[in-house]
Motif scaffolding. Structure first.
Motif, PDB file in Angstrom:
ATOM      1  N   ASN A 353       0.822  -1.205   0.000  1.00 42.57           N
ATOM      2  CA  ASN A 353       0.000   0.000   0.000  1.00 42.57           C
ATOM      3  C   ASN A 353       0.865   1.268   0.000  1.00 42.57           C
ATOM      4  O   ASN A 353       0.562   2.253  -0.682  1.00 42.57           O
ATOM      5  N   THR A 354       1.975   1.230   0.733  1.00 40.25           N
ATOM      6  CA  THR A 354       2.890   2.377   0.786  1.00 40.25           C
ATOM      7  C   THR A 354       3.537   2.625  -0.574  1.00 40.25           C
ATOM      8  O   THR A 354       3.660   3.771  -1.021  1.00 40.25           O
ATOM      9  N   VAL A 355       3.958   1.555  -1.249  1.00 38.03           N
ATOM     10  CA  VAL A 355       4.556   1.699  -2.576  1.00 38.03           C
ATOM     11  C   VAL A 355       3.545   2.282  -3.562  1.00 38.03           C
ATOM     12  O   VAL A 355       3.858   3.216  -4.323  1.00 38.03           O
ATOM     13  N   LEU A 356       2.337   1.761  -3.552  1.00 39.73           N
ATOM     14  CA  LEU A 356       1.307   2.249  -4.477  1.00 39.73           C
ATOM     15  C   LEU A 356       0.931   3.698  -4.172  1.00 39.73           C
ATOM     16  O   LEU A 356       0.720   4.499  -5.093  1.00 39.73           O
ATOM     17  N   ASN A 357       0.878   4.052  -2.893  1.00 40.69           N
ATOM     18  CA  ASN A 357       0.595   5.450  -2.525  1.00 40.69           C
ATOM     19  C   ASN A 357       1.702   6.383  -3.016  1.00 40.69           C
ATOM     20  O   ASN A 357       1.435   7.492  -3.506  1.00 40.69           O
ATOM     21  N   ALA A 358       2.936   5.931  -2.876  1.00 42.18           N
ATOM     22  CA  ALA A 358       4.072   6.745  -3.334  1.00 42.18           C
ATOM     23  C   ALA A 358       4.014   6.942  -4.846  1.00 42.18           C
ATOM     24  O   ALA A 358       4.313   8.027  -5.358  1.00 42.18           O
ATOM     25  N   LYS A 359       3.634   5.888  -5.564  1.00 35.90           N
ATOM     26  CA  LYS A 359       3.495   6.019  -7.026  1.00 35.90           C
ATOM     27  C   LYS A 359       2.350   6.969  -7.376  1.00 35.90           C
ATOM     28  O   LYS A 359       2.506   7.866  -8.214  1.00 35.90           O
ATOM     29  N   ASN A 360       1.206   6.783  -6.740  1.00 31.51           N
ATOM     30  CA  ASN A 360       0.040   7.601  -7.061  1.00 31.51           C
ATOM     31  C   ASN A 360       0.237   9.069  -6.692  1.00 31.51           C
ATOM     32  O   ASN A 360      -0.381   9.953  -7.300  1.00 31.51           O
ATOM     33  N   ILE A 364       7.435   8.362  -6.669  1.00 31.86           N
ATOM     34  CA  ILE A 364       8.257   7.414  -7.423  1.00 31.86           C
ATOM     35  C   ILE A 364       7.559   7.148  -8.761  1.00 31.86           C
ATOM     36  O   ILE A 364       6.354   7.344  -8.900  1.00 31.86           O
ATOM     37  N   THR A 365       8.330   6.695  -9.733  1.00 34.26           N
ATOM     38  CA  THR A 365       7.783   6.396 -11.052  1.00 34.26           C
ATOM     39  C   THR A 365       7.131   5.012 -11.050  1.00 34.26           C
ATOM     40  O   THR A 365       7.334   4.202 -10.131  1.00 34.26           O
ATOM     41  N   LEU A 366       6.364   4.743 -12.095  1.00 35.35           N
ATOM     42  CA  LEU A 366       5.768   3.418 -12.266  1.00 35.35           C
ATOM     43  C   LEU A 366       6.853   2.356 -12.352  1.00 35.35           C
ATOM     44  O   LEU A 366       6.733   1.264 -11.784  1.00 35.35           O
ATOM     45  N   SER A 367       7.940   2.688 -13.056  1.00 33.69           N
ATOM     46  CA  SER A 367       9.045   1.742 -13.183  1.00 33.69           C
ATOM     47  C   SER A 367       9.689   1.443 -11.829  1.00 33.69           C
ATOM     48  O   SER A 367      10.000   0.288 -11.512  1.00 33.69           O
ATOM     49  N   LYS A 368       9.850   2.484 -11.010  1.00 35.61           N
ATOM     50  CA  LYS A 368      10.434   2.287  -9.679  1.00 35.61           C
ATOM     51  C   LYS A 368       9.496   1.463  -8.793  1.00 35.61           C
ATOM     52  O   LYS A 368       9.948   0.601  -8.029  1.00 35.61           O
ATOM     53  N   LEU A 381       1.502  -5.271 -12.503  1.00 33.41           N
ATOM     54  CA  LEU A 381       1.368  -4.281 -11.439  1.00 33.41           C
ATOM     55  C   LEU A 381      -0.014  -3.629 -11.479  1.00 33.41           C
ATOM     56  O   LEU A 381      -0.643  -3.421 -10.432  1.00 33.41           O
ATOM     57  N   HIS A 382      -0.504  -3.330 -12.685  1.00 38.32           N
ATOM     58  CA  HIS A 382      -1.852  -2.751 -12.811  1.00 38.32           C
ATOM     59  C   HIS A 382      -2.910  -3.749 -12.312  1.00 38.32           C
ATOM     60  O   HIS A 382      -3.904  -3.359 -11.706  1.00 38.32           O
TER      61      HIS A 382
END
Length: 389
Positions: A353-360, A364-368, A381-382
């Protein structure tokens, strides 16, 4: 093509750490022994590709082997890693890499929380009246502290621990950087940090066994306040810290009021083949294995140690047969139908959830984000995002 000279002390230190020779190294990395011997003499003989092979083999960066300073355990490994390595030297290259990946994942998690300006949970440092001299009251206090309920499964127990500010990682069943080999005796370990300590669990067939590992490692963090590496044998220890962790875990998962419901006289009338069926309701209610139930009955002197050991011998034979069947299945390629769920199973919902929040939030980028989630392909990932909502 330009050749590179490396710091031979660092290469020698890596070999000595794993207890390998130049002969075995050249066989593993497919670089000639003559070339490696020249590299040990500080000669510029390695290509970038060859150095990448060596770096990947030892789970180090390219720059690690070029730096001029001397490599020592103190300036390479964390105090937590050195603690468990001092208990029993970790000679498995794959396990060392797994532990390094776990520590790296912790740093990523902390950095993402900082980017999101989300405070790190430190509830696990909440003072509890725990004592190794009074393990049953200690386990009852932690059970209440975690708010464990009847019928909590492994995922619920894991979430309860993670909600206190402890990162829980479960190894993957597939070969890769997040797998602990099935042949490796390691069953779990914990790395002690003041902030965001880690519990790592080897994936097993039984969720009850995984829950016991979780609480065993939690005991080391809460009671012993140290990092520990535990092999399978440690979960049957009758002395020292390992025995304390076993008593703590078994009482926490299976408190007296639930254990007392068992009719021991009826149990004794059964064969070992029937035990698991007899325990079925209790195993589900407490997320424990039949082994853990028998262990509790033994420590409460409701069955003898001999009876418990005989059941263990029976289960060991069963496991060997299951492992043989698994080995046959592994000969064929098994499609990873639920690949998108693997990061949640390995790293936990809070981390994902933290990674997805950071992306959204475009930290961070989608690639990261893909990199942080076990290198999921973008379309996978999607799929995780859709499934995660």
């Amino acid at each position: 093509m330009e050749k590179i000279a490396i710091n031979p002390q660092r290469l020698k230190w890596c070999c000595e750490t794993l207890g390998i020779t130049v002969s075995s190294l050249f066989q593993d990395v497919k670089i000639s022994e003559a070339t490696l011997n020249k590299a040990f003499e500080h000669q510029a003989v390695l290509s970038i590709n060859q150095l990448e092979k060596i770096a990947d083999y030892f789970n180090q960066s390219l720059l690690f082997f070029i730096e001029k300073t001397e490599a020592t355990a103190e300036n390479i490994y964390s105090p937590a890693f050195r603690t468990i390595n001092n208990q029993q030297p970790i000679e498995s290259r794959k396990l060392r890499k797994f532990i390094a990946n776990v520590e790296k994942q912790r740093k990523i998690y902390l950095n993402l929380l900082d980017d999101l300006q989300t405070p790190v949970i430190v509830d696990w440092q909440t003072p509890l009246d725990l004592s190794t001299k009074h393990l049953k009251p200690a386990s009852n206090a932690v059970r209440q502290w975690l708010n464990i309920q009847v019928n909590d499964d492994f995922e619920a127990l894991r979430e309860s621990v993670e909600n206190k500010g402890i990162m829980v990682i479960v190894s993957n069943g597939y070969n890769g950087p997040w797998q602990i080999d099935k042949s490796d005796p390691t069953r779990g370990f914990c790395l002690y940090y003041d902030t965001l300590p880690i519990i790592a669990i080897k994936k097993q067939q039984s969720k009850g066994a995984m829950a016991f590992t979780l609480m065993h490692e939690l005991a080391h963090l809460l009671l012993h306040k140290t990092s520990m590496l535990d092999n399978q044998a440690d979960f049957y220890s009758y002395q020292g810290r390992e025995q304390e962790a076993n008593i703590f875990a078994s009482n926490l998962l299976l408190p007296d009021e639930l254990l007392d419901r068992l009719d021991v006289s009826e149990l004794r009338s059964l064969t070992y083949e029937d035990y698991d069926d007899f325990f079925q309701d209790l195993k589900k209610e407490c997320c424990v294995s039949g082994d853990a139930i028998l262990y509790r009955l033994c420590t409460e002197n409701k069955i003898t140690l001999l009876e418990y050991q005989q059941y263990r011998n029976f289960k060991d034979q069963q496991r060997k047969q299951e492992q043989a069947r698994e080995k046959e299945l592994r000969q064929t390629s098994i499609p990873r139908k639920y690949r998108h769920r693997e990061p949640v199973n390995m790293f936990g919902r809070r981390y994902v959830n933290t990674v997805l929040n950071a992306k959204n939030n475009e930290h961070i980028t989608l690639s990261k984000a893909s990199t942080y989630l076990d290198n999921l392909k973008i379309h996978t990932l999607h799929k995780l995002e859709r499934d995660f909502v």
